[in-house]
Design an enzyme around this catalytic site. Structure first.
Site, PDB file in Angstrom:
ATOM      1  N   ASP A 145       3.584 -74.798  94.086  1.00  0.00           N
ATOM      2  CA  ASP A 145       2.617 -75.423  93.183  1.00  0.00           C
ATOM      3  C   ASP A 145       1.222 -74.809  93.309  1.00  0.00           C
ATOM      4  O   ASP A 145       0.231 -75.523  93.499  1.00  0.00           O
ATOM      5  CB  ASP A 145       2.526 -76.934  93.458  1.00  0.00           C
ATOM      6  CG  ASP A 145       3.880 -77.613  93.466  1.00  0.00           C
ATOM      7  OD1 ASP A 145       4.741 -77.215  92.664  1.00  0.00           O
ATOM      8  OD2 ASP A 145       4.070 -78.537  94.274  1.00  0.00           O
TER       9      ASP A 145
ATOM     10  N   GLU B 182       5.252 -81.381  82.916  1.00  0.00           N
ATOM     11  CA  GLU B 182       4.402 -81.651  84.078  1.00  0.00           C
ATOM     12  C   GLU B 182       3.479 -80.470  84.328  1.00  0.00           C
ATOM     13  O   GLU B 182       3.428 -79.530  83.530  1.00  0.00           O
ATOM     14  CB  GLU B 182       5.273 -81.938  85.308  1.00  0.00           C
ATOM     15  CG  GLU B 182       6.268 -80.844  85.615  1.00  0.00           C
ATOM     16  CD  GLU B 182       7.304 -81.238  86.660  1.00  0.00           C
ATOM     17  OE1 GLU B 182       7.188 -82.323  87.261  1.00  0.00           O
ATOM     18  OE2 GLU B 182       8.246 -80.459  86.871  1.00  0.00           O
TER      19      GLU B 182
END
Length: 494
Positions: free
Chosen positions: A16, A188
């Site tokens: 991420d 997302e």
């Protein structure tokens, strides 16, 4: 499009990624989940070679991970720079939720968390006055994803105004996006940018596995409506030596061209999600991702523990140090143990390559049957392998199950594991003797979810109080096989 991304620019447990640039300097953060310190911060001048500065959450007062479940904790941070201040937003899952920390120096210290309103995960910030456009309205915006239907993977991206000086949200909420089509799953990782006078929303879609992709939408106003660009996904699900690519964040170089950092997975080992780099060009307002092929050096790690470097992590938040350094590493034997939702006497580093040789020298005399210490290969509390010295010799265990054992004489002993993908060969040796294999474990059960394999040192008194210590003289990781162009001047010792 080529499916070869070369090597990760940040190998190992680096999922991420988020990046920002200040002048000629790039700063990057990644998720850390249940591991402490939280949210590692890196610096680079070329987006390929990175140096760790520290962690944004390195004080127990900033981060309470008590009882944190595996693969929960800190999800998907975003780092941005505005008016001389770095703003870092993240979500503490199963905790108070979204928060922001700030610093004038990315090496720290970072502020105590300021908690923000709102549901969901994967928060991001957008300052509408960036140096590349300069024509924004000066406002700042907070975006995040939230779940509508967990079973169906249905989510939506929402936004509110962010007040940087007060570090809080204000004003109405806007729903920006819910995916490229009605059945889209797991929209997302939202990031907003202003490019060529319009607003670009970049998100991930498909879940963070083999269906992971990147999609883009544009709008004339920051509040929308957003319309998907032609040809979505702009980065489709990957096939080849790197898979699961997605969760991208864009950055513009000082020369005016664009790059993206993103996560990806090299299948065939338990390393999990790592940080990769892509070149980004533009076609009719649509970002085009082109993998960058490069070969990163394999750095041998040899730690004699003069101090404890910022690279070492603990499982959840330690309320006080359970280690000392200077003459090797000394771990206190404490009642806490792997397999519990606690903070055991465990220090780890992420495994960075599919093939590596790991070794240490242990000097430890168990004072009771409950006292054990040794080498650990860990994904989480429930999934780990440990090679421990006990009162009876050496014992290799998977959780509570004993896989192999051997009687060894008292005194110092070297412990090691040769990792080749999922194959783990554990070995031992006298300090000046030859290595002897104990057994090989085909450890496909080490397949990670959100985290990945950590390698390190462990000591426990298994529920009983103890004043004993385990002394580790050094810790060593080498990489026996090098791809063309990689550098590692040290030969493996096992």
């Amino acid at each position: 499009m080529s499916t070869s991304f070369g090597d990760p620019v940040l190998p190992g447990f680096r999922p991420d990624p988020s990046v920002c640039r200040v002048g000629a300097d790039y700063y990057l953060v990644t998720s850390s989940f249940e591991w402490f310190p939280g949210l590692p911060v890196f610096h680079s001048r070329d987006l390929v070679n990175w140096r760790r500065l520290g962690s944004a959450l390195d004080r127990p007062s900033q981060l309470d991970l008590d009882g944190c479940e595996p693969s929960r904790g800190l999800f998907a941070p975003t780092i941005r720079h505005h008016d001389g201040v770095f703003h870092l937003v993240c979500t503490l899952m199963d905790g108070p939720g979204h928060f922001v920390v700030t610093a004038t120096d990315p090496a720290g210290p970072w502020s105590e968390p300021q908690w923000l309103e709102g549901e969901g995960f994967d928060p991001s910030l957008f300052f509408d006055d960036g140096p590349d456009d300069g024509d924004g309205d000066g406002r700042a915006w907070f975006t995040a994803a939230r779940v509508l239907d967990e079973a169906a993977g249905r989510t939506e991206i929402w936004m509110r105004e962010y007040l940087p000086r007060e570090r809080r949200l204000t004003g109405p909420e806007y729903v920006l996006w819910s995916g490229t089509h009605p059945g889209a799953r797991w929209s997302e990782a939202p990031h907003l940018y202003k490019i060529d006078g319009s607003y670009l929303l970049l998100t991930a879609e498909g879940g963070t596995d083999v269906d992971h992709s990147v999609v883009a939408a544009r709008a004339d106003r920051v509040t929308g409506p957003y319309e998907g660009v032609s040809g979505n996904p702009v980065l489709p699900p990957a096939e080849g030596p790197v898979t699961c690519t997605g969760h991208a964040d864009l950055v513009r170089t000082p020369y005016g061209d664009w790059r993206a950092v993103l996560l990806g997975v090299r299948p065939g080992s338990a390393i999990g999600r790592e940080t990769f780099l892509s070149r980004v060009t533009w076609s009719d307002g649509r970002p085009v991702f082109s993998p960058l092929g490069h070969t990163s050096p394999r750095h041998r790690l040899r730690d004699d523990f003069a101090t404890l470097s910022a690279d070492w992590s603990t499982l959840r938040t330690p309320r006080a140090p359970f280690w000392t350094t200077g003459d090797g590493l000394r771990l206190q034997l404490r009642p806490e143990r792997l397999g519990e939702r606690t903070t055991p006497s465990l220090l780890v580093l992420p495994q960075e390559q599919p093939d590596c040789d790991v070794s240490t020298e242990l000097r430890f005399l168990p004072g009771a049957p409950e006292e054990e210490a040794g080498l650990a290969v860990v994904i989480d509390d429930d999934t780990h392998l440990v090679l421990l010295r006990t009162t009876e010799g050496l014992s290799l265990r998977r959780g509570p199950d004993v896989l192999a054992g051997v009687v060894v004489p008292p005194g110092p002993v070297r412990l090691g594991v040769r990792i080749r993908g999922f194959s783990h060969t554990f070995a031992y040796a006298a300090p000046d003797g030859a290595w002897q294999d104990l057994t090989t474990v085909e450890a496909t059960f080490l397949t990670p979810l959100f985290t990945s394999v950590q390698l390190g040192l462990y000591a426990t008194s298994n529920g009983r109080p103890s004043t004993n210590q385990a002394h580790f003289a050094w810790f060593d990781i080498t990489h026996p096989h090098q791809p063309s162009g990689a550098k590692d001047t040290d030969d493996p010792e096992m």
